[in-house]
Design a protein around this motif. Structure first.
Motif, PDB file in Angstrom:
ATOM      1  N   LEU A  46       0.838  -1.209   0.000  1.00 28.06           N
ATOM      2  CA  LEU A  46       0.000   0.000   0.000  1.00 28.06           C
ATOM      3  C   LEU A  46       0.869   1.253   0.000  1.00 28.06           C
ATOM      4  O   LEU A  46       0.577   2.226  -0.702  1.00 28.06           O
ATOM      5  N   THR A  49       2.053   2.629  -3.224  1.00 28.44           N
ATOM      6  CA  THR A  49       1.058   3.361  -4.025  1.00 28.44           C
ATOM      7  C   THR A  49       0.975   4.830  -3.619  1.00 28.44           C
ATOM      8  O   THR A  49       0.223   5.598  -4.213  1.00 28.44           O
ATOM      9  N   PHE A 153      -7.004  -2.626  -0.969  1.00 25.04           N
ATOM     10  CA  PHE A 153      -6.793  -1.962  -2.258  1.00 25.04           C
ATOM     11  C   PHE A 153      -8.100  -1.530  -2.926  1.00 25.04           C
ATOM     12  O   PHE A 153      -8.090  -1.091  -4.074  1.00 25.04           O
ATOM     13  N   LEU A 156      -8.308   1.734  -5.006  1.00 26.83           N
ATOM     14  CA  LEU A 156      -6.970   2.148  -5.443  1.00 26.83           C
ATOM     15  C   LEU A 156      -7.056   2.743  -6.851  1.00 26.83           C
ATOM     16  O   LEU A 156      -7.628   2.140  -7.754  1.00 26.83           O
TER      17      LEU A 156
END
Ligand SMILES: [Cu+2]
Length: 304
Positions: A46, A49, A153, A156
């Protein structure tokens, strides 16, 4: 200090095994990881990202860089000898980024889709609390609406779809079962024990590589993507599960190499040599194939 007359650095031996990797790090299957190991991996994935692009691309992240590079390099990393060592390098670069950018102290992990091939949609990797979240759900079935609904996610945002800058949500659309034809969900029959046994009947790299790349590897991409999800197009590293999938592919190659030491440096395919350069377009250093054939060398030093 090496003298010019020394035949080999002392860390190398004749068969390519290097002596300094005495305690290789164990890459576990997701099922075998502890809850805290899983949580640490997810946290780091994570975190990637949220990091800025290493390639200097505006309004995108380091996570997006992986999809961009994979798409750009398509023809030199798929359907060719370099498929296996390049993806080994790619997983290594991702694993290193988890550590250096996000403080991860574990190793890459894999989804054992052979073990789960009878019911892939129920695999622990899709767990919303301990895994990567599950299938996407679309309100109307149209493209770019199959957003993953649960897990870390969900929601995302990703920058690329194939060669285009096309911001969208992380998407999956698990391939449904076809009970009338006796076919399981997510094309599980294409990566079961029997299929893998067939791949392993090939004792030469030039035949083993295309068999592994074709049916089991390709079917897992297609089974998760269902034609509309992020695991389908060349930007498949958009889906964090990509790296668990490719670590599984790497584990199968490693197993095959372990069956006979002479296979560790077996490498063949139209004009391919161990001295070929594998490019990363700035995501990491370009590297030679030879350095990524042996997972037990000093630099990689991992086992399964
Ligand atoms: Cu690929």
């Amino acid at each position: 200090m090496l003298k010019a007359t020394d035949a080999l650095p002392s860390s190398q031996s004749i068969n390519g095994r290097q002596a300094n990797c005495t305690t290789p790090r164990l890459r576990k299957s997701w099922d075998d990881a502890t809850p805290s190991e899983r949580a640490a991996y997810i946290d780091a994935a994570l975190c990637l990202t949220t990091k800025p692009s290493r390639l200097g691309h505006a309004s995108t992240t380091l996570h997006d860089d992986f999809a961009w590079v994979h798409n750009q390099l398509d023809r030199e990393i798929h359907g060719v000898a370099a498929f296996l060592p390049w993806h080994r390098l790619f997983v290594h670069v991702y694993e290193t980024a988890l550590k250096t950018e996000c403080g991860y102290t574990g190793t890459a992990m894999y989804w054992d889709w052979v073990k789960d091939s009878g019911a892939p949609a129920s695999a622990s990797v899709w767990d919303p609390d301990t895994g990567f979240g599950g299938d996407g759900v679309s309100p109307d079935g149209s493209p770019f609406t199959w957003c993953v609904q649960d897990g870390p996610f969900a929601g995302l945002q990703l920058a690329y779809w194939n060669g285009d800058f096309h911001p969208h949500c992380l998407q999956r659309s698990f391939q449904p079962a076809h009970p009338e034809a006796g076919l399981q969900e997510m094309i599980g029959y294409a990566y079961d024990e029997e299929i893998i046994a067939g791949v392993f009947t090939h004792t030469e790299y030039v035949e083993f590589r295309p068999r592994l790349e074709g049916t089991p590897h390709g079917a897992v991409h297609a089974g998760i993507a269902g034609g509309l999800g992020d695991m389908g197009p060349l930007t498949s590293p958009n889906d964090p599960i990509f790296f668990l999938h490719h670590t599984m592919v790497d584990q199968l190659w490693w197993k095959w190499q372990q069956e006979d030491p002479s296979r560790v440096f077996d490498y063949e395919g139209a004009g391919a040599t161990l001295d070929d350069t594998m490019r990363l377009l700035g995501l990491g250093e370009d590297r030679t194939v030879r350095d990524f054939m042996d997972a037990g060398n000093d630099e990689l030093c991992y086992t399964y």
